[in-house]
Structure formats: structure tokens, C-alpha cells
Design an enzyme around this catalytic site. Sequence first.
Site, PDB file in Angstrom:
ATOM      1  N   ARG A 241       0.856  -1.182   0.000  1.00 36.18           N
ATOM      2  CA  ARG A 241       0.000   0.000   0.000  1.00 36.18           C
ATOM      3  C   ARG A 241       0.893   1.234   0.000  1.00 36.18           C
ATOM      4  O   ARG A 241       1.584   1.530   0.976  1.00 36.18           O
ATOM      5  CB  ARG A 241      -0.938   0.029   1.212  1.00 36.18           C
ATOM      6  CG  ARG A 241      -1.840   1.264   1.196  1.00 36.18           C
ATOM      7  CD  ARG A 241      -3.036   1.167   2.129  1.00 36.18           C
ATOM      8  NE  ARG A 241      -2.687   1.222   3.533  1.00 36.18           N
ATOM      9  CZ  ARG A 241      -3.570   1.340   4.528  1.00 36.18           C
ATOM     10  NH1 ARG A 241      -4.860   1.393   4.250  1.00 36.18           N
ATOM     11  NH2 ARG A 241      -3.186   1.357   5.783  1.00 36.18           N
TER      12      ARG A 241
ATOM     13  N   GLU B 245     -12.735   4.548   0.688  1.00 30.90           N
ATOM     14  CA  GLU B 245     -12.706   5.090   2.044  1.00 30.90           C
ATOM     15  C   GLU B 245     -12.923   6.597   2.081  1.00 30.90           C
ATOM     16  O   GLU B 245     -12.791   7.214   3.143  1.00 30.90           O
ATOM     17  CB  GLU B 245     -11.372   4.747   2.720  1.00 30.90           C
ATOM     18  CG  GLU B 245     -10.147   5.255   1.971  1.00 30.90           C
ATOM     19  CD  GLU B 245      -8.835   4.804   2.589  1.00 30.90           C
ATOM     20  OE1 GLU B 245      -8.856   4.242   3.700  1.00 30.90           O
ATOM     21  OE2 GLU B 245      -7.792   5.018   1.957  1.00 30.90           O
TER      22      GLU B 245
ATOM     23  N   ASP C 283     -11.672   5.715   8.215  1.00 34.05           N
ATOM     24  CA  ASP C 283     -11.368   6.814   7.310  1.00 34.05           C
ATOM     25  C   ASP C 283     -12.633   7.334   6.649  1.00 34.05           C
ATOM     26  O   ASP C 283     -12.815   8.547   6.476  1.00 34.05           O
ATOM     27  CB  ASP C 283     -10.356   6.373   6.248  1.00 34.05           C
ATOM     28  CG  ASP C 283      -8.949   6.870   6.559  1.00 34.05           C
ATOM     29  OD1 ASP C 283      -8.794   8.056   6.859  1.00 34.05           O
ATOM     30  OD2 ASP C 283      -8.010   6.055   6.500  1.00 34.05           O
TER      31      ASP C 283
ATOM     32  N   ASP D 152      -4.534   3.258  14.149  1.00 39.06           N
ATOM     33  CA  ASP D 152      -3.658   3.866  13.153  1.00 39.06           C
ATOM     34  C   ASP D 152      -4.232   5.240  12.817  1.00 39.06           C
ATOM     35  O   ASP D 152      -5.088   5.747  13.517  1.00 39.06           O
ATOM     36  CB  ASP D 152      -3.465   2.972  11.923  1.00 39.06           C
ATOM     37  CG  ASP D 152      -4.751   2.752  11.137  1.00 39.06           C
ATOM     38  OD1 ASP D 152      -5.764   3.435  11.420  1.00 39.06           O
ATOM     39  OD2 ASP D 152      -4.750   1.905  10.233  1.00 39.06           O
TER      40      ASP D 152
END
Length: 713
Positions: A318, A410, A438, A609
Site C-alpha cells: 500500500r 474510504e 477513514d 492507526d
Amino acid sequence: MQEQDYCQRAGLKVAAPLVRFLEDEVLPGTGIEAAPMWAALAGLFARFAPQNATLLATRDRMQAEIDAWHQARQGKPIDQSDYQAFLRSIGYLVDPPVPFVVDPGAVDPEVVTAGPQLVVPVLNARFALNAANARWGSLYDALYGTDAIAGRPSGRAYDPARGAQVVAWARDFLDSAIPLTEGRWRDFTGGLPVLADPTQFVGRAGDNLLFRNNGLHIEIVIDRSHPIGAGDPAAIADVVLESALTTIVDFEDSVAAVDGADKVATYRNWLGLIRGTLEASFVKDGEPQRRSLEPDRSYTAPDGTPFSLPGRSLLFVRNVGHLMTNPAVLLPGGEEAPEGILDTLVTGLIGLHDLSAKGRLPNSRARAIYIVKPKMHGPDEARFSDRVFDAVEDALGLPRHTIKIGVMDEERRTSANLAACIAAVKNRIVFINTGFLDRTGDEIHTSMRAGPMIRKSEMKSSAWIKTYEDRNVQIGLACGLGGRGQIGKGMWAAPDNMAEMLAQKVAHPMAGASTAWVPSPTAATLHAMHYHLVDVAARQAERRREAIAPLDGLLSIPLAPSRDWSAEDIRDELDNNAQGILGYVVRWIDQGIGCSKVPDITDTALMEDRATLRISSQHMANWLLHGICSEAEIEASLGRMAAKVDAQNAGDPVHRPLGGEPGLALEAARALILQGSSQPNGYTEPLLHLFRRRAKTYGTTERESETGSPVMA
């Protein structure tokens, strides 16, 4: 970085560590020389950096127009037809494409087989290796050491009662996954079992028996010399499940990489994974350990033909999104280069080592490079990524669409135009997924000025969430991703709560999703059972008959119906958000840990995160903007929660108290909240990077946390 820390390359200023890494470690063996590589990178920036900037300016323009629209309404009810007409007038909504079917070309079998997916921060070599090796996992171990089944082992030595509990559970699972013609697995005494479906038996490894169900393998370990097998009537010592079929190695939300040295550390670990050379040494339970990548597994088919199965998870990478720049490279005008463009070239360049490998541990047998692209807003940004990937393929001499793309659904504008986003990359797309945190952060920020939002705990039951989850699967199936790519669901955030995960996460394959994120190898093994119990292909066939949920539900804004919260309600909400922000930020800023198991306000360990940080900071910013709370109340909450977070980290020798000097973590948390309504799309990265760079100049402690990563042990 100081001027002397840069080297001149093709008109660019490149951080000296990055120059040495690329020229000395990456390029050898690729057939590409340094000069054309640097020229290609300079050409990418010259061509695409202005386009990148234009796309970001479009985001800002649309947000300003949406803000103005909401402010002009002054809290009046929103009519969906008026609202959607407005969104179309500013280009936020586009017409859906004519029906099409994606065609990503050759992909690896893992991409089209339903099973768990791990996400791991690239900066921690040990945990990256754990994730790559999580392709196979012991069901006995996963059950014995977690709360997946009731109770806990008694004492530190092996607990026979717990062991018997585990064996009984595993036998019941085998009855569901590979049923016998007669009787049950708990009555099996050895030999070759007579299966209800004989085609499920696919091979042996010595005495071990290999089966396949719904595309996933189960290996029954037969070993009378093993302490467990010795006491088992059939000498079954373990049941090993094919678990994490794919792993996303993350350069984005779960890492803190703010300069050239950090970027080299990320790229070096990725290179080691792709070349099969990455190793990690550490001490566990007082004993030195060394970890490396697992080899493939050898078997013999029933007809005597030898074959092998991959020993490692198929690795995706990613990259970062379009927003951030990084001082690892400075453009001719002196400005920082777009980090996402740099990532695409470097991770593509590293991918050449896999495509040309001979006699090593391969990643992609289909000769593909898999890049997940996060945080794109709408089809124009997806189309931009497609052009960048084209250009990188040309620079590296790769056939068109060698680089596959994963599109993370997202951001709200992507959700609202998902089919058009998929169409923009239809010849290389292999992955879409949903990400609640997100997506919720963008939901709040997009409608920041519409009014105060409902409490954070109520978001998961709001109307837009169900529509979002439904449309993602429905549109993915309508575009042909079923059987050609992955349709994914989000992370299980409580890595210590496996019983609850087993109860709830079966909803993901039941929804027709072919993969879902898990926080650890143990969780991958337990979640794999869901894909044995649910035939995802059959569920997808059923869901293809559904009409796609209308936009009205997706675009319904989760505004609070009233403002009648009590003072206690408001304080609780602020404290919950502030504690989560501080618990995460203190590690990000002071220690450079981008993903950690952070105790929440109830002391439950949750995987945190930047996505969790985004929703909490945006929620507090929204309530502040609309007068639900005051800045003084936020400051008071930060003070209370700083004391709590310090107490929760009292046993961490490198924890810097939040009230100590220079106090950058607390200052960062305050900025994330007080400046939240003005941050680009509510992202936390700009402020985190700013404060992390300051912290590095103060020489704060950096480490690889032994307990902080989502991929443990």
C-alpha cells in the site's frame, strides 16, 4: 535535512541515503542503469506533480463550495434531490458509466480465492515477516492461547484439559468443513477418512493429509511422536489452516515515515520481502530468535504427482495517497516531491526483482505487481493513478497493466462514484474494500458545517454506513470483480478479543466479501474458518440479483436530531475521543510508531492507526465548531486524558510523559482538534509529519515496539 545531505540527480535534489539505497541495493539485477532511472523519476515529477496539485486544488474547491452550501442553509432540513443536484453541479457527483466488466488480466489465484487478508506496517521487519509467513497457521495454537473458546489454560505448562477443549472444537470444525460419509471426526481413528465429497482430499505430505474446501486448504498433521498426537486415537497432532492468502504491506496509515531516512527504511524492508532475503533477530521469552521467510510446501497428489503450495502470503504494497509530499526528493523549484509518485516508481522498481527472479521465493507467480492506492477522491483521481502506473510501466519496460491496483473505497466522493472509479482503472483493478474509520472521518469533514454529528459510537448504526457497505459489494459485483479480484471489508480492531471476532466477522463473507482485514496471524487462522463455513461465491451469486442501493441512503448525513446531550454525555464523548488521540499520538510523535495496540478509555487494547485518529479528531472539531463544547472543555479533557494515558504507559521505559518537555505529542493532539475543521479533508498526516519532524530534531526515542504492532509474536 541539511543541504549537504542531498545529491543532485537529473535536476532533482535527492536525499543521500535514498541515492545510495537505489543505486547500490535496488538497481543491481534489474537491468536498469542509474542515469535513466533518475531521468525517469524526474520525468514523472515534471509530468505528474502539476496534475497532482490540480487534483488537490479540486478537493479544496469542492469542500469550500460544500461548506458554503451548508452554511447558507443555516441548519434547515436537507432535501436529497436538491442536495444531489448541487453535488452534480460542482462535479462532486458524476454520471455512472455504461455497464462494463473489469479485465485486470492474469492475476494470482490468491486474488480470486476467498480468505483473510493481513495488513502490516512495513517499518517493522519482524512483524512484516510474521505477516508474510501467516499463509499457514495452527488452529490448535490459535484456539489454545486466545479467548476464541471459553476459558484459559491453567498455569504456564501445557494444560491437558484446555488441550482437550481445543481438540474437540477443531474436530467439530472439521465436521463442517470436510464432513465424513458416516460418523464424526472426533470418532476418527486413523487411515484415510471416507469423505462425503471425496474430491476434497487433494494430497499428502508424509503422513499428513491435505484437504481443500471453498478453495482453502486444511492440513491434518499426523504424528505419534508429538505430545498431542501421541495421545490422540488418530495421531492427529495439529490442524493447520491456510490462513492469510494475501497481506498488504503498508507504507501509509500504519507507519511514521516523514523524511528520506524513514523512506529508505520502508523501501529496504520491502526489497527484502520481495527478494526473499529479509530477516529479523530478536529475543522472545528470554531466548534469541531469528525469523525469515518460509519456503513453499511440498505435497503428493492422490495419483502420485508431486506438487507444491505457496508457503507465504501473496504480498500487496500500500503506497501513500495523493496528498502528502516528502523531503526525500526536492523538485527543481525546491519544493518537496509528491510522495505517492515516488512510491509508485520505487515499489515498481523493487517489483522487478520478483518478476525476474530465478530459484528464489516468488511472490507473484502471475508476474504482477500489486499496489493498493488509498484515499483517492473520485474517478479523476483514480484515472490519474492509472496514468502514473502507465508511465512507470513504460519507464521500467513492463507490459501494460503489469502493475495492478487496489482502490480503497474510504472517501465519500469515491463511494458516491464507485462504479466510475472502478471504470477508470478497469484493466488493472484487483481490489476494492470498505474502511469504516477513514470513511467516517471524511463523512464528518465533508459535512462539517451542516451541523453537529451524532456521537461516535452511534456511527456504525447510522443509515449511510449500511448503504455504504451494501453498495460497495453490489457495485463491485456489477462491475465483474467477483471471481476477478477482491471485494474486501475492514479491520477487526480488537486483537485480544477473538471470541467476539468469531461471532461477528462471519458477517463479512456472508455479505459476499471475498476478503476482510485481520490484525494478526492468529486472527487470520481463526477468520479462515469463516470462509470454510460460508461459500462466498454462492453468496455473491445471490447478491448479484440485488438492485444497487440508491444514493439517498449513502448521502444521508449523520446529523444529531437534537442537541439535548447532558453535560456528562458531552464530557464522556470528549474524554473518549481525547484519550484515543493522545494514546496514539504519543507513540507516533515521540517514538515513530505508526500503528499500535493502544488501550482505550476502558483499558481494552485496540489497534489504532491514522484512520482512528482522523475520526476522533474530526468529531471533536465538529462539536467545537457547532458549540456543543468549548475550547476550554477540550483543554480540560486533554488534561484529564493525558494523565490517564501516562498511567496506561507507566511500564513503558521510553514513554515520554505527555506533560513533559518539549511536549510535542500533546501539542500535536491539540492542533489536530483545534485545527481539524481546516485540515485538508480532515487528514491528520500534515500535522503528524510536522510534529514528528520536530520531535526527531529533539532526538526523542525511536524503536520498534515489541507490543505495539497489530501483527504480534
